[in-house]
Design a protein around this motif. Structure first.
Motif, PDB file in Angstrom:
ATOM      1  N   LEU A  28       0.778  -1.243   0.213  1.00 37.52           N
ATOM      2  CA  LEU A  28       0.072   0.083   0.053  1.00 37.52           C
ATOM      3  C   LEU A  28       1.029   1.161  -0.055  1.00 37.52           C
ATOM      4  CD1 LEU A  28      -2.780  -0.902   2.722  1.00 37.52           C
ATOM      5  CD2 LEU A  28      -3.043  -0.584   0.277  1.00 37.52           C
ATOM      6  N   GLN A  29       0.579   2.081  -0.753  1.00 33.01           N
ATOM      7  CA  GLN A  29       1.269   3.643  -0.685  1.00 33.01           C
ATOM      8  C   GLN A  29       0.904   4.380   0.225  1.00 33.01           C
ATOM      9  OE1 GLN A  29       0.830   5.346  -4.736  1.00 33.01           O
ATOM     10  NE2 GLN A  29       2.568   4.215  -5.444  1.00 33.01           N
ATOM     11  N   LEU A  30       1.835   5.153   0.811  1.00 38.11           N
ATOM     12  CA  LEU A  30       1.294   5.916   1.836  1.00 38.11           C
ATOM     13  C   LEU A  30       0.072   7.033   1.539  1.00 38.11           C
ATOM     14  CD1 LEU A  30       4.728   6.904   3.755  1.00 38.11           C
ATOM     15  CD2 LEU A  30       2.745   5.395   4.566  1.00 38.11           C
TER      16      LEU A  30
ATOM     17  N   PHE B  12      -3.448   2.741  10.962  1.00 38.92           N
ATOM     18  CA  PHE B  12      -2.194   3.295  11.257  1.00 38.92           C
ATOM     19  C   PHE B  12      -1.185   2.352  11.829  1.00 38.92           C
ATOM     20  CE2 PHE B  12       0.740   5.143  14.454  1.00 38.92           C
ATOM     21  CZ  PHE B  12       1.504   6.027  13.748  1.00 38.92           C
ATOM     22  N   GLU B  13      -1.800   1.489  13.005  1.00 34.52           N
ATOM     23  CA  GLU B  13      -0.972   0.517  13.657  1.00 34.52           C
ATOM     24  C   GLU B  13      -0.446  -0.621  12.615  1.00 34.52           C
ATOM     25  OE1 GLU B  13      -3.661  -0.510  16.880  1.00 34.52           O
ATOM     26  OE2 GLU B  13      -2.757   1.303  18.121  1.00 34.52           O
ATOM     27  N   ASP B  14      -1.473  -0.951  11.593  1.00 32.85           N
ATOM     28  CA  ASP B  14      -1.023  -2.084  10.645  1.00 32.85           C
ATOM     29  C   ASP B  14      -0.188  -1.697   9.781  1.00 32.85           C
ATOM     30  OD1 ASP B  14      -2.887  -3.871  11.676  1.00 32.85           O
ATOM     31  OD2 ASP B  14      -4.615  -3.160  10.228  1.00 32.85           O
ATOM     32  N   ASN B  15       0.029  -0.202   9.664  1.00 30.04           N
ATOM     33  CA  ASN B  15       0.918   0.148   8.336  1.00 30.04           C
ATOM     34  C   ASN B  15       2.054   1.246   9.179  1.00 30.04           C
ATOM     35  OD1 ASN B  15      -0.106  -0.419   5.635  1.00 30.04           O
ATOM     36  ND2 ASN B  15      -1.966   0.396   7.007  1.00 30.04           N
ATOM     37  N   GLN B  16       2.384   1.121  10.378  1.00 30.44           N
ATOM     38  CA  GLN B  16       2.985   1.919  11.254  1.00 30.44           C
ATOM     39  C   GLN B  16       4.394   1.898  10.837  1.00 30.44           C
ATOM     40  OE1 GLN B  16       2.418   1.811  15.630  1.00 30.44           O
ATOM     41  NE2 GLN B  16       4.149   3.228  16.102  1.00 30.44           N
ATOM     42  N   ALA B  17       5.312   0.635  10.367  1.00 27.56           N
ATOM     43  CA  ALA B  17       6.431   0.716  10.190  1.00 27.56           C
ATOM     44  C   ALA B  17       6.551   1.554   8.802  1.00 27.56           C
ATOM     45  CB  ALA B  17       7.005  -0.692  10.023  1.00 27.56           C
ATOM     46  N   ALA B  18       5.786   1.344   7.833  1.00 27.38           N
ATOM     47  CA  ALA B  18       6.024   2.184   6.653  1.00 27.38           C
ATOM     48  C   ALA B  18       5.687   3.700   6.745  1.00 27.38           C
ATOM     49  CB  ALA B  18       4.809   1.642   5.495  1.00 27.38           C
ATOM     50  N   ILE B  19       4.847   3.819   7.783  1.00 26.49           N
ATOM     51  CA  ILE B  19       4.604   5.518   8.125  1.00 26.49           C
ATOM     52  C   ILE B  19       5.676   5.886   8.638  1.00 26.49           C
ATOM     53  CG2 ILE B  19       3.160   6.931   9.382  1.00 26.49           C
ATOM     54  CD1 ILE B  19       0.694   5.017   8.917  1.00 26.49           C
TER      55      ILE B  19
ATOM     56  N   VAL C 221       8.746   5.769   8.549  1.00 21.30           N
ATOM     57  CA  VAL C 221       9.906   5.989   7.511  1.00 21.30           C
ATOM     58  C   VAL C 221       9.955   7.402   7.112  1.00 21.30           C
ATOM     59  CG1 VAL C 221      10.907   5.375   5.517  1.00 21.30           C
ATOM     60  CG2 VAL C 221      10.376   3.466   7.060  1.00 21.30           C
ATOM     61  N   ASN C 222       8.550   7.867   6.900  1.00 16.60           N
ATOM     62  CA  ASN C 222       8.603   9.155   6.217  1.00 16.60           C
ATOM     63  C   ASN C 222       7.995  10.318   7.423  1.00 16.60           C
ATOM     64  OD1 ASN C 222       7.420  11.452   4.919  1.00 16.60           O
ATOM     65  ND2 ASN C 222       7.275  10.366   2.875  1.00 16.60           N
ATOM     66  N   GLU C 223       9.038  10.689   7.852  1.00 14.48           N
ATOM     67  CA  GLU C 223       9.138  11.689   8.736  1.00 14.48           C
ATOM     68  C   GLU C 223       7.527  12.804   8.635  1.00 14.48           C
ATOM     69  OE1 GLU C 223      11.508  15.327  10.144  1.00 14.48           O
ATOM     70  OE2 GLU C 223      12.192  13.455  11.227  1.00 14.48           O
TER      71      GLU C 223
ATOM     72  N   PHE D  46       0.110  12.065  10.562  1.00 13.02           N
ATOM     73  CA  PHE D  46      -0.576  10.762  10.840  1.00 13.02           C
ATOM     74  C   PHE D  46      -0.908  11.228  12.533  1.00 13.02           C
ATOM     75  CE2 PHE D  46       0.184   8.329   7.105  1.00 13.02           C
ATOM     76  CZ  PHE D  46      -1.177   7.629   7.087  1.00 13.02           C
ATOM     77  N   LEU D  47       0.166  11.249  13.302  1.00 13.14           N
ATOM     78  CA  LEU D  47       0.077  11.261  14.608  1.00 13.14           C
ATOM     79  C   LEU D  47      -0.689  12.231  15.121  1.00 13.14           C
ATOM     80  CD1 LEU D  47       3.770  11.011  15.798  1.00 13.14           C
ATOM     81  CD2 LEU D  47       1.835   9.263  16.141  1.00 13.14           C
ATOM     82  N   CYS D  48      -0.832  13.630  14.431  1.00 12.81           N
ATOM     83  CA  CYS D  48      -1.766  14.750  14.751  1.00 12.81           C
ATOM     84  C   CYS D  48      -3.202  14.121  14.684  1.00 12.81           C
ATOM     85  CB  CYS D  48      -1.648  15.879  13.823  1.00 12.81           C
ATOM     86  SG  CYS D  48      -0.230  16.815  14.139  1.00 12.81           S
ATOM     87  N   LEU D  49      -3.450  13.396  13.557  1.00 17.27           N
ATOM     88  CA  LEU D  49      -4.920  13.039  13.464  1.00 17.27           C
ATOM     89  C   LEU D  49      -5.349  11.812  14.381  1.00 17.27           C
ATOM     90  CD1 LEU D  49      -5.078  13.524   9.528  1.00 17.27           C
ATOM     91  CD2 LEU D  49      -6.024  14.985  11.457  1.00 17.27           C
TER      92      LEU D  49
END
Length: 487
Positions: free
Chosen positions: A314-316, A339-346, A348-350, A356-359
């Motif tokens: 899945l693309q970010l 978010f949690e399912d894709n946390q590792a990929a997320i 990586v992109n600061e 994501f964290l804000c929302l």
């Protein structure tokens, strides 16, 4: 040559081995010697030794030579598997030799693959210099098919790696597109005319024995709209290109039709599953932009299901858009799960990670998971851009309000306003000062006696409603939504 008591077993392998010429035999043997599979080496050297013998060999002798143990009829499949693997190695070697021969005979094809290699390895400076040199040579030699492919490669590089300005579009992208169309047409006409030569020769031969046999007409023009010259894939490409010129339901209808065509494309090179994935995600996004979040949700679920079944990453952008749509539908738990399912990929992109964290923090707020919302606030928020820094500060204020620590909420509001006024310029689109003042009034009202509390909250509700009506973004801004729902 090798005589075997079951010739069909090794016929293909011995034919391939016998086809090797001169230095090829030594080169292939060097490949086999470095192979990690010992049984494959044993098979090769046994067959090599037997190639020029006239005595008959048996399965038993072959099996023993390959596996160093006594032959068992029930283990025939092991011999066949080893022969298949050796055939694969021989075919790979023959393909490599054929490619070397082709590249030597056609310098333009070699140049095309060199360009592809430079682009794939992101050697963009070398890629651009090589392209200018190679495209000129191919143009001088009228290599239309190569020119088309080189230009396609270059245009994709520009579109994905450069900022698309009007000047770049007009002078390079659009001009390159027109050149491509011209080269494609010339190449197609060449191929059609070459086919006509073969057909005309056959007809002329027939006329020798049958003087009354009629000649067929030669093709004069080709109409791209004609159904006979289109297939599922070309229809998909046409509709997909047309969709970029549309918005809303017009765009969605075109994409849905394109989806129907690509689903009927089963050839691997057409990447049907990958293209279907992007069509579904694009339809979902279009519904999201239209405000039809339930329809968007349906298509995002299809997108995720396809990604899982076809094992696509899945693309970010898709994850973030679906995440945002879940929030619009108040599916806060689902958004957090995504978010949690894709946390590792997320992570990586600061830049995307902090958005994501804000929302995500606000999702926890709406679920009344105050501590988890606070945990989303990183320790270095002062290093983030203004919009993210202010957002995390708002989350902290709201968390204090939600945990009924009005004193802390009011103190945080005063600190925020003092800091905010100190900065003359703010690179943001939100009126944070007004939002924080509303939160300050909310926290203060909570400390008042019942009658004054009711009156203050009612007045705040009216002012918040007016603020939302006068500022289009406010009705979709999560801190304002929380405040409205809390009044």
């Amino acid at each position: 040559m090798l005589i075997f008591n079951d010739q069909s077993l090794t016929m293909k392998t011995t034919d391939l081995l016998n086809s090797l010429q001169g230095r090829e035999k030594k080169e292939f043997e060097a490949v086999i010697k470095t192979h990690k599979r010992n049984s494959l080496k044993n098979l090769y050297f046994f067959l090599k030794k037997q190639l020029n013998r006239t005595n008959e060999s048996s399965k038993a002798s072959l099996y023993k030579a390959v596996f160093a143990r006594k032959y068992e009829p029930s283990k025939d499949y092991l011999i066949r598997n080893e022969l298949r693997l050796l055939n694969d190695e021989l075919e790979d070697f023959l393909v490599q030799k054929q490619l070397e021969k082709t590249f030597k005979e056609n310098v333009h094809l070699y140049n095309l693959w060199l360009l592809r290699a430079l682009k794939e390895r992101e050697l963009y400076q070398e890629f651009e210099a090589a392209f200018k040199k190679m495209i000129a040579k191919a143009s001088d030699d009228l290599q239309y098919e190569i020119l088309d492919k080189m230009t396609t490669l270059y245009l994709r590089y520009l579109i994905t790696n450069q900022e698309i300005t009007e000047d770049l579009y007009q002078n390079t992208i659009h001009a390159g597109y027109l050149q491509k169309i011209n080269w494609i047409q010339k190449d197609a006409v060449r191929k059609i005319r070459a086919s006509e030569v073969m057909k005309a020769f056959a007809e002329r031969t027939l006329k020798v024995t049958n003087p009354d046999f009629p000649y067929s007409d030669l093709i004069q023009t080709v109409d791209l709209k004609e159904e006979s010259v289109n297939d599922y894939y070309s229809n998909y490409l046409y509709l997909y290109a047309l969709s970029f010129q549309k918005t809303g339901m017009e765009k969605i209808i075109l994409l849905q039709k394109a989806l129907g065509f690509i689903e009927q494309c089963h050839q691997p090179e057409m990447q049907a599953e990958n293209r279907k994935f992007f069509l579904l995600a694009t339809i979902a996004l279009e519904y999201y932009l239209m405000g039809n979040h339930q329809a968007a949700d349906d298509y995002y679920l299809q997108t995720l299901k396809l990604a899982e079944s076809s094992k696509q990453k899945l693309q970010l952008t898709v994850i973030f858009n679906y995440f945002s749509n879940c929030i619009k539908l108040q599916k806060y738990a689902k958004a957090i799960e995504l978010f949690e399912d894709n946390q590792a990929a997320i992570e990586v992109n600061e830049k995307v990670h902090y958005r994501f964290l804000c929302l995500k923090a606000m999702c926890h707020i709406f679920l009344k998971e105050t501590e988890k919302a606070i945990d989303c606030i990183p320790p270095n928020i002062q290093q983030r851009p203004d919009a993210q820094y202010y957002y995390f500060r708002l989350v902290q204020i709201i968390a204090y309000c939600q945990s009924e620590d009005e004193e802390a909420a009011m103190r945080e509001c005063h600190n925020f306003l003092k800091m905010y006024r100190y900065h003359e310029k703010h690179e943001i689109d939100v009126d944070y000062e007004t939002v924080v003042k509303f939160l300050l009034r909310y926290a203060k009202a909570k400390t008042e006696v019942p009658l004054k509390k009711i009156a203050d909250l009612e007045k705040l509700k009216v002012d918040t409603t007016i603020f939302i009506e006068e500022n289009g973004y406010a009705g979709n801004y999560l801190p304002v939504i929380w405040l409205s729902e809390s009044l």
